[in-house]
Design an enzyme around this catalytic site. Structure first.
Site, PDB file in Angstrom:
ATOM      1  N   TYR A  81       0.789  -1.192   0.090  1.00 33.51           N
ATOM      2  CA  TYR A  81       0.010   0.114  -0.203  1.00 33.51           C
ATOM      3  C   TYR A  81       0.927   1.225   0.074  1.00 33.51           C
ATOM      4  O   TYR A  81       0.429   2.079  -0.689  1.00 33.51           O
ATOM      5  CB  TYR A  81      -0.982  -0.104   1.252  1.00 33.51           C
ATOM      6  CG  TYR A  81      -1.880   1.297   1.096  1.00 33.51           C
ATOM      7  CD1 TYR A  81      -3.073   1.053   0.631  1.00 33.51           C
ATOM      8  CD2 TYR A  81      -1.426   2.347   1.635  1.00 33.51           C
ATOM      9  CE1 TYR A  81      -4.055   2.016   0.568  1.00 33.51           C
ATOM     10  CE2 TYR A  81      -2.457   3.320   1.772  1.00 33.51           C
ATOM     11  CZ  TYR A  81      -3.811   3.469   1.313  1.00 33.51           C
ATOM     12  OH  TYR A  81      -4.505   4.394   1.212  1.00 33.51           O
ATOM     13  N   GLU A 169       9.435  -7.760   4.702  1.00 36.13           N
ATOM     14  CA  GLU A 169       9.478  -7.999   6.083  1.00 36.13           C
ATOM     15  C   GLU A 169       9.086  -9.141   6.493  1.00 36.13           C
ATOM     16  O   GLU A 169       9.347  -9.576   7.649  1.00 36.13           O
ATOM     17  CB  GLU A 169       8.685  -6.815   6.719  1.00 36.13           C
ATOM     18  CG  GLU A 169       7.282  -6.888   6.669  1.00 36.13           C
ATOM     19  CD  GLU A 169       6.714  -6.268   5.329  1.00 36.13           C
ATOM     20  OE1 GLU A 169       7.436  -6.262   4.581  1.00 36.13           O
ATOM     21  OE2 GLU A 169       5.462  -5.973   5.321  1.00 36.13           O
ATOM     22  N   SER A 221       4.589  -9.411  38.722  1.00 35.02           N
ATOM     23  CA  SER A 221       3.634 -10.387  38.419  1.00 35.02           C
ATOM     24  C   SER A 221       4.580 -11.774  38.440  1.00 35.02           C
ATOM     25  O   SER A 221       3.937 -12.819  38.517  1.00 35.02           O
ATOM     26  CB  SER A 221       2.998 -10.419  37.297  1.00 35.02           C
ATOM     27  OG  SER A 221       4.038 -10.534  36.217  1.00 35.02           O
ATOM     28  N   GLY A 222       6.046 -11.723  38.353  1.00 38.15           N
ATOM     29  CA  GLY A 222       6.645 -12.606  38.158  1.00 38.15           C
ATOM     30  C   GLY A 222       7.195 -12.944  36.816  1.00 38.15           C
ATOM     31  O   GLY A 222       7.975 -13.853  36.351  1.00 38.15           O
ATOM     32  N   GLY A 223       6.266 -12.451  36.070  1.00 35.95           N
ATOM     33  CA  GLY A 223       6.579 -12.238  34.394  1.00 35.95           C
ATOM     34  C   GLY A 223       7.941 -11.575  34.025  1.00 35.95           C
ATOM     35  O   GLY A 223       8.577 -10.633  34.643  1.00 35.95           O
ATOM     36  N   SER A 226       7.473  -7.326  33.927  1.00 40.26           N
ATOM     37  CA  SER A 226       7.359  -6.578  35.175  1.00 40.26           C
ATOM     38  C   SER A 226       8.823  -6.749  35.899  1.00 40.26           C
ATOM     39  O   SER A 226       9.241  -5.903  36.524  1.00 40.26           O
ATOM     40  CB  SER A 226       6.410  -6.957  36.139  1.00 40.26           C
ATOM     41  OG  SER A 226       6.350  -8.283  36.569  1.00 40.26           O
TER      42      SER A 226
END
Ligand code: XMP
Length: 499
Positions: A81, A169, A221-223, A226
């Site tokens: 486009y 890409e 959160s332990g992720g 974070s």
């Protein structure tokens, strides 16, 4: 200072983020802008890439180039486009194809062009378009074609404006990254200079200056997101950061121990969560109750820190881009993902989001630079509502314990580059025979999937021996389980989590 970055103008393509990632993989900083941005905001970039998009340049209200873009005189690469919008703006003609073209195509290239430097004259590319350029604007020449697409790549040599009808890409375009690299380094004369170490240094200085002597609170959160955010803020302001970990009792085994190298204020709220979940079986209800209880507990804890003026959050670049997408509103809500959004308005805190310009892979790399263990930064995604959405039916502490034990075995036995692997506790009891006696117990389902981004996923062909070991260990080590099954559903039509 000489501009060192590239601006990507988003016309609403599904692959705009991929363009930005490819540039960063090539060590050029890239930033995505909506297509209605003013050209003035783009002055500090060395080059411009125009994304693809779902519209037709010939329809009413279709998006056009940012006003004044061509007058900036920067090198431009229009993709799909983007090429069509350029052609229309410069007086060319764009028409509907007789057949929409989706999928792989073989194109013939003019390899003397800088855009195709180091490539062979024939290339497999990925096409996805309903319109194409049928007459080139003045001053443009054709660089590539297929039997059905006469202008698969074009150039205006003196203005350094390039366009491709295909998508360099996506990985389906063989050597697509080489084409982007040629544009950035050979045409726009950029240098591969973007480094996360520089980012780290400037971000630490910025946080110090912005926060001053105030306190920052954040929910861990332990992720990965974070934890990396907390480590970065901690490195910048030390004790002024208060990290709060709400223990909802729905985490995986070993999780709290793993993140305790960060200074944490652990709030034990397990009973409160389990009480609020009594009798609840509907997945969305579970999410809402967990989200609400989380916010209540966090707010109560945060009140103990009246000096806190900032709320740290692990927002990533894809979240930022999605909330400013070029077209329309959010897509259908399949599941309302739980996070702590909504907190700052209620708590009157300023947001501190140091990762908001980074992609997930960059966050993992940053985590390593910050000294977090490799195993930790490579952790698989884990949903905010935790094991609750992997316990079908009512969430009770004893069912949670059962699932956590089975889940640990799954994580211990599977190794490899999978997106996620975990156990699910089904609401189905079945008959077994153990030690010559009849048993009647619970069912564990093992899920292991491969995915690039979590948007779509395939179930993994795990080796038989691995499945056998998992089944054997769960049956023997987790009392109350009489059956183990393997999930062979892909996304779509299924989702990754069961709820
Ligand atoms: P689905 O199940 O929608 O999951 O295919 C896609 C990805 O999102 C994660 N997921 C969640 N993450 N809160 C989260 O923070 C949630 O409620 C939630 N539900 C799903 C899931 O683990 C997968 O990586």
């Amino acid at each position: 200072m000489t501009p060192r970055s590239v601006a990507i103008i988003d016309f609403g393509s599904q692959t705009t983020q991929l363009i930005a990632r490819r540039c960063r993989e090539l060590k050029v900083y890239s930033q995505i802008y909506p297509c209605h941005i003013s050209a003035k905001s783009l002055e500090n970039h060395a080059a411009i890439i125009l994304s693809g998009g779902p519209a037709s340049v010939n329809s009413d209200f279709s998006p056009s180039l940012p006003e004044g873009l061509l007058e900036l005189g920067k090198p431009i690469l229009g993709i799909c486009y983007g090429l069509q919008a350029l052609s229309k703006a410069l007086g060319g003609q764009v028409s509907a194809c007789s057949h929409r073209e989706f999928g792989s195509a073989s194109i013939q290239l003019n390899t003397t062009s800088k855009l195709f430097d180091s490539l062979d004259s024939q290339l497999e590319v990925w096409m996805s378009h309903g319109d194409q350029v049928t007459r080139l604007p003045e001053g443009f020449t054709c660089l590539a074609s297929t039997p059905t697409c006469p202008h698969a790549a074009v150039v205006h040599e003196s203005k350094l404006i390039y366009g491709v009808q295909f998508h360099p890409e996506v990985t389906h375009t063989k050597l697509g990254t080489q084409i982007i690299s040629n544009f950035l380094f050979k045409i726009a004369q950029l240098e591969p200079s973007y480094q996360l170490a520089d980012f780290l240094e400037t971000e630490i200085a910025r946080i110090k200056q912005e926060v001053g002597d105030a306190q920052v609170i954040m929910a861990l959160s332990g992720g990965v997101d974070s934890s990396v955010t907390a480590k970065l803020i901690q490195d910048a302001i030390g004790e002024q950061l208060v990290s709060i970990y709400v223990n909802h009792g729905l985490h995986r085994l070993g999780e709290i121990e793993e993140i305790s190298s960060l200074k944490l204020n652990i709030v034990d709220a397990q009973n409160r969560f389990f009480e609020n979940l009594i009798g609840v079986t509907d997945p969305e209800q579970k999410r809402k109750i967990i989200g609400r209880t989380f916010i209540e507990v966090f707010e109560e804890e945060a009140q103990k820190y009246p000096n806190a003026k900032f709320l740290g959050q692990g927002t990533l670049y894809p979240d930022v881009i999605e909330s400013q997408s070029a077209f329309g509103g959010p897509s259908d809500i399949i599941k309302s993902h739980h996070n702590v959004g909504g907190l700052p308005e209620r708590m009157n805190l300023k947001l501190l989001e140091p990762l908001r310009t980074l992609f997930k892979d960059e966050v993992r790399e940053l985590g390593k630079l910050l000294g977090l263990p490799e195993k930790w930064v490579q952790r698989q995604p884990f949903p905010g509502p935790g094991l609750a959405i992997r316990i079908l039916g009512e969430v009770r502490p004893e069912r949670c314990k059962l699932l956590a034990q089975a889940d640990l075995i799954v994580r211990q036995e599977i190794s490899g580059n999978y997106w996620q692997y975990f156990a699910v506790l089904l609401p189905v009891k079945s008959v077994g025979v153990m030690g010559d006696a009849r048993s009647y117990g619970e069912t564990i389902c093992v899920r292991c999937i491969e995915s690039e981004d979590g948007m779509s996923a395939d179930w993994a062909y795990l080796p038989r021996e691995v499945l056998a070991k998992i089944s054997n260990r769960i049956m023997n080590e987790v009392s109350g389980i009489t059956r183990v099954v393997y999930d062979i559903s892909s996304k779509p039509p299924s989702t990754i989590e069961w709820e």
